[in-house]
Design a protein around this motif. Structure first.
Motif, PDB file in Angstrom:
ATOM      1  N   ALA A  25       0.069  -2.594   0.242  1.00  0.00           N
ATOM      2  CA  ALA A  25       1.564  -2.104  -0.481  1.00  0.00           C
ATOM      3  C   ALA A  25       1.301  -0.055  -0.891  1.00  0.00           C
ATOM      4  CB  ALA A  25       0.710  -2.653  -1.820  1.00  0.00           C
ATOM      5  N   THR A  26       0.570  -0.157  -0.479  1.00  0.00           N
ATOM      6  CA  THR A  26       1.058   1.564  -0.143  1.00  0.00           C
ATOM      7  C   THR A  26       1.856   1.487   0.693  1.00  0.00           C
ATOM      8  OG1 THR A  26      -0.537   2.069  -2.134  1.00  0.00           O
ATOM      9  CG2 THR A  26      -0.125   3.889  -0.408  1.00  0.00           C
ATOM     10  N   VAL A  27       1.189   1.285   2.186  1.00  0.00           N
ATOM     11  CA  VAL A  27       1.953   1.044   3.441  1.00  0.00           C
ATOM     12  C   VAL A  27       3.036   0.772   4.018  1.00  0.00           C
ATOM     13  CG1 VAL A  27       1.474   0.514   5.760  1.00  0.00           C
ATOM     14  CG2 VAL A  27       0.008   1.400   4.932  1.00  0.00           C
ATOM     15  N   GLU A  28       2.858  -0.662   2.807  1.00  0.00           N
ATOM     16  CA  GLU A  28       4.330  -1.003   3.102  1.00  0.00           C
ATOM     17  C   GLU A  28       5.553  -0.591   2.683  1.00  0.00           C
ATOM     18  OE1 GLU A  28       3.981  -5.715   2.461  1.00  0.00           O
ATOM     19  OE2 GLU A  28       2.996  -5.930   4.055  1.00  0.00           O
ATOM     20  N   LEU A  29       5.087   0.246   1.468  1.00  0.00           N
ATOM     21  CA  LEU A  29       6.105   0.667   1.119  1.00  0.00           C
ATOM     22  C   LEU A  29       6.331   1.834   0.896  1.00  0.00           C
ATOM     23  CD1 LEU A  29       8.154   0.996  -1.579  1.00  0.00           C
ATOM     24  CD2 LEU A  29       6.091   1.684  -3.333  1.00  0.00           C
ATOM     25  N   VAL A  30       5.643   2.615   0.703  1.00  0.00           N
ATOM     26  CA  VAL A  30       5.950   4.483   1.456  1.00  0.00           C
ATOM     27  C   VAL A  30       5.345   4.809   2.790  1.00  0.00           C
ATOM     28  CG1 VAL A  30       4.502   6.828   1.366  1.00  0.00           C
ATOM     29  CG2 VAL A  30       3.706   5.356  -0.104  1.00  0.00           C
ATOM     30  N   GLY A  31       4.999   3.446   3.992  1.00  0.00           N
ATOM     31  CA  GLY A  31       5.913   3.706   5.401  1.00  0.00           C
ATOM     32  C   GLY A  31       7.048   3.613   5.436  1.00  0.00           C
ATOM     33  N   GLY A  32       7.166   2.605   5.028  1.00  0.00           N
ATOM     34  CA  GLY A  32       8.754   1.905   4.572  1.00  0.00           C
ATOM     35  C   GLY A  32       9.431   3.053   4.726  1.00  0.00           C
ATOM     36  N   LEU A  33       9.779   3.609   3.577  1.00  0.00           N
ATOM     37  CA  LEU A  33      10.515   4.167   3.533  1.00  0.00           C
ATOM     38  C   LEU A  33      10.402   6.078   4.411  1.00  0.00           C
ATOM     39  CD1 LEU A  33       9.625   4.976  -0.374  1.00  0.00           C
ATOM     40  CD2 LEU A  33      11.318   4.428   0.552  1.00  0.00           C
ATOM     41  N   ALA A  34       8.976   6.606   4.895  1.00  0.00           N
ATOM     42  CA  ALA A  34       8.957   7.016   5.795  1.00  0.00           C
ATOM     43  C   ALA A  34       9.470   6.909   6.974  1.00  0.00           C
ATOM     44  CB  ALA A  34       6.755   7.687   6.574  1.00  0.00           C
ATOM     45  N   LEU A  35       9.538   5.317   7.963  1.00  0.00           N
ATOM     46  CA  LEU A  35      10.197   4.822   8.906  1.00  0.00           C
ATOM     47  C   LEU A  35      11.589   5.496   8.663  1.00  0.00           C
ATOM     48  CD1 LEU A  35       8.439   2.070   9.336  1.00  0.00           C
ATOM     49  CD2 LEU A  35       8.410   3.986  11.172  1.00  0.00           C
ATOM     50  N   ILE A  36      12.096   4.704   7.103  1.00  0.00           N
ATOM     51  CA  ILE A  36      13.209   4.950   6.927  1.00  0.00           C
ATOM     52  C   ILE A  36      14.310   6.437   7.567  1.00  0.00           C
ATOM     53  CG2 ILE A  36      15.787   5.206   5.434  1.00  0.00           C
ATOM     54  CD1 ILE A  36      14.471   2.562   4.458  1.00  0.00           C
ATOM     55  N   MET A  37      13.131   7.392   6.960  1.00  0.00           N
ATOM     56  CA  MET A  37      13.725   8.807   7.205  1.00  0.00           C
ATOM     57  C   MET A  37      13.120   9.455   8.336  1.00  0.00           C
ATOM     58  SD  MET A  37      12.157  10.544   3.050  1.00  0.00           S
ATOM     59  CE  MET A  37      11.092   9.697   2.683  1.00  0.00           C
ATOM     60  N   GLY A  38      12.401   8.488   9.431  1.00  0.00           N
ATOM     61  CA  GLY A  38      11.649   8.970  10.429  1.00  0.00           C
ATOM     62  C   GLY A  38      10.272  10.200  10.448  1.00  0.00           C
ATOM     63  N   ILE A  39       9.671  10.076   9.566  1.00  0.00           N
ATOM     64  CA  ILE A  39       8.721  10.617   9.923  1.00  0.00           C
ATOM     65  C   ILE A  39       7.454   9.684   9.143  1.00  0.00           C
ATOM     66  CG2 ILE A  39       7.271  12.356   7.865  1.00  0.00           C
ATOM     67  CD1 ILE A  39      10.238  12.600   6.318  1.00  0.00           C
ATOM     68  N   CYS A  40       6.689  10.037  10.734  1.00  0.00           N
ATOM     69  CA  CYS A  40       5.012  10.420  10.424  1.00  0.00           C
ATOM     70  C   CYS A  40       5.262   8.588  11.031  1.00  0.00           C
ATOM     71  CB  CYS A  40       3.963   9.706  10.157  1.00  0.00           C
ATOM     72  SG  CYS A  40       3.555  11.502   9.435  1.00  0.00           S
ATOM     73  N   THR A  41       6.806   8.598  12.479  1.00  0.00           N
ATOM     74  CA  THR A  41       7.405   7.128  12.877  1.00  0.00           C
ATOM     75  C   THR A  41       6.238   6.244  13.651  1.00  0.00           C
ATOM     76  OG1 THR A  41       9.478   7.572  12.528  1.00  0.00           O
ATOM     77  CG2 THR A  41       8.661   5.744  13.869  1.00  0.00           C
ATOM     78  N   ARG A  42       5.244   6.939  14.151  1.00  0.00           N
ATOM     79  CA  ARG A  42       4.247   5.893  15.093  1.00  0.00           C
ATOM     80  C   ARG A  42       3.245   5.875  13.923  1.00  0.00           C
ATOM     81  NH1 ARG A  42       3.288   9.443  20.649  1.00  0.00           N
ATOM     82  NH2 ARG A  42       2.558   6.746  21.458  1.00  0.00           N
ATOM     83  N   LEU A  43       2.632   6.623  13.805  1.00  0.00           N
ATOM     84  CA  LEU A  43       1.091   5.995  12.645  1.00  0.00           C
ATOM     85  C   LEU A  43       1.787   5.410  11.485  1.00  0.00           C
ATOM     86  CD1 LEU A  43      -1.810   6.741  11.546  1.00  0.00           C
ATOM     87  CD2 LEU A  43      -0.372   8.289  10.301  1.00  0.00           C
ATOM     88  N   VAL A  44       3.207   5.445  11.519  1.00  0.00           N
ATOM     89  CA  VAL A  44       3.554   3.859  10.306  1.00  0.00           C
ATOM     90  C   VAL A  44       3.586   3.066  10.838  1.00  0.00           C
ATOM     91  CG1 VAL A  44       4.672   3.477   8.262  1.00  0.00           C
ATOM     92  CG2 VAL A  44       4.141   5.910   8.381  1.00  0.00           C
ATOM     93  N   SER A  45       4.163   2.605  11.989  1.00  0.00           N
ATOM     94  CA  SER A  45       4.359   1.719  13.396  1.00  0.00           C
ATOM     95  C   SER A  45       2.893   0.992  13.309  1.00  0.00           C
ATOM     96  CB  SER A  45       5.293   2.146  14.321  1.00  0.00           C
ATOM     97  OG  SER A  45       6.100   2.348  13.194  1.00  0.00           O
ATOM     98  N   ALA A  46       2.325   1.793  13.125  1.00  0.00           N
ATOM     99  CA  ALA A  46       0.624   1.358  13.893  1.00  0.00           C
ATOM    100  C   ALA A  46       0.091   0.680  13.277  1.00  0.00           C
ATOM    101  CB  ALA A  46       0.272   2.425  14.977  1.00  0.00           C
ATOM    102  N   LEU A  47       0.316   1.187  11.826  1.00  0.00           N
ATOM    103  CA  LEU A  47      -0.159   0.764  10.903  1.00  0.00           C
ATOM    104  C   LEU A  47       0.375  -1.086   9.742  1.00  0.00           C
ATOM    105  CD1 LEU A  47      -1.000   3.533   8.343  1.00  0.00           C
ATOM    106  CD2 LEU A  47      -2.842   2.155   8.804  1.00  0.00           C
ATOM    107  N   LEU A  48       1.818  -1.381  10.364  1.00  0.00           N
ATOM    108  CA  LEU A  48       1.961  -1.737   9.653  1.00  0.00           C
ATOM    109  C   LEU A  48       2.284  -3.003  11.032  1.00  0.00           C
ATOM    110  CD1 LEU A  48       5.761  -0.777   8.312  1.00  0.00           C
ATOM    111  CD2 LEU A  48       3.720  -1.661   7.686  1.00  0.00           C
TER     112      LEU A  48
END
Length: 105
Positions: A25-48
């Protein structure tokens, strides 16, 4: 909030430790917001990508590619997995906040 819907119990029913429901839930919520902003894209995308791969194998694979009329298939999950893998492997930072932060440092 997750206990209201017993998501951790559902995770345990498919042989995944219940505490991982909070991590997902944290990765999907916080990571989704980070992807929208373009922050830590590679890390978040790997986790997703890992989450999508496990979800496809554990939950959706038995339903089939297009689903069975009761549940959606894994076609959309595969497309999201492909997008996540592209973002992991791509080196384009043109529109990301990461590129602005790296250029100022």
């Amino acid at each position: 909030m997750l206990n209201k819907f017993n998501i951790s119990g559902w995770f345990q029913s498919i042989e995944i430790p219940g505490f991982l429901a909070y991590a997902v839930a944290t990765v999907e919520l916080v990571g989704g917001l980070a992807l929208i902003m373009g922050i830590c894209t590679r890390l978040v995308s790997a986790l997703l990508a890992i989450i999508l791969l496990i979800a496809t194998l554990k939950v959706k694979l038995g339903v089939g590619f297009m689903g069975n009329g009761q549940m959606a298939g894994y076609e959309f999950d595969l497309s999201l997995l492909a997008i996540a893998l592209y973002l992991v492997l791509s080196r384009s930072y043109l529109w990301s906040l990461d590129s602005l932060l790296k250029s100022k440092a």
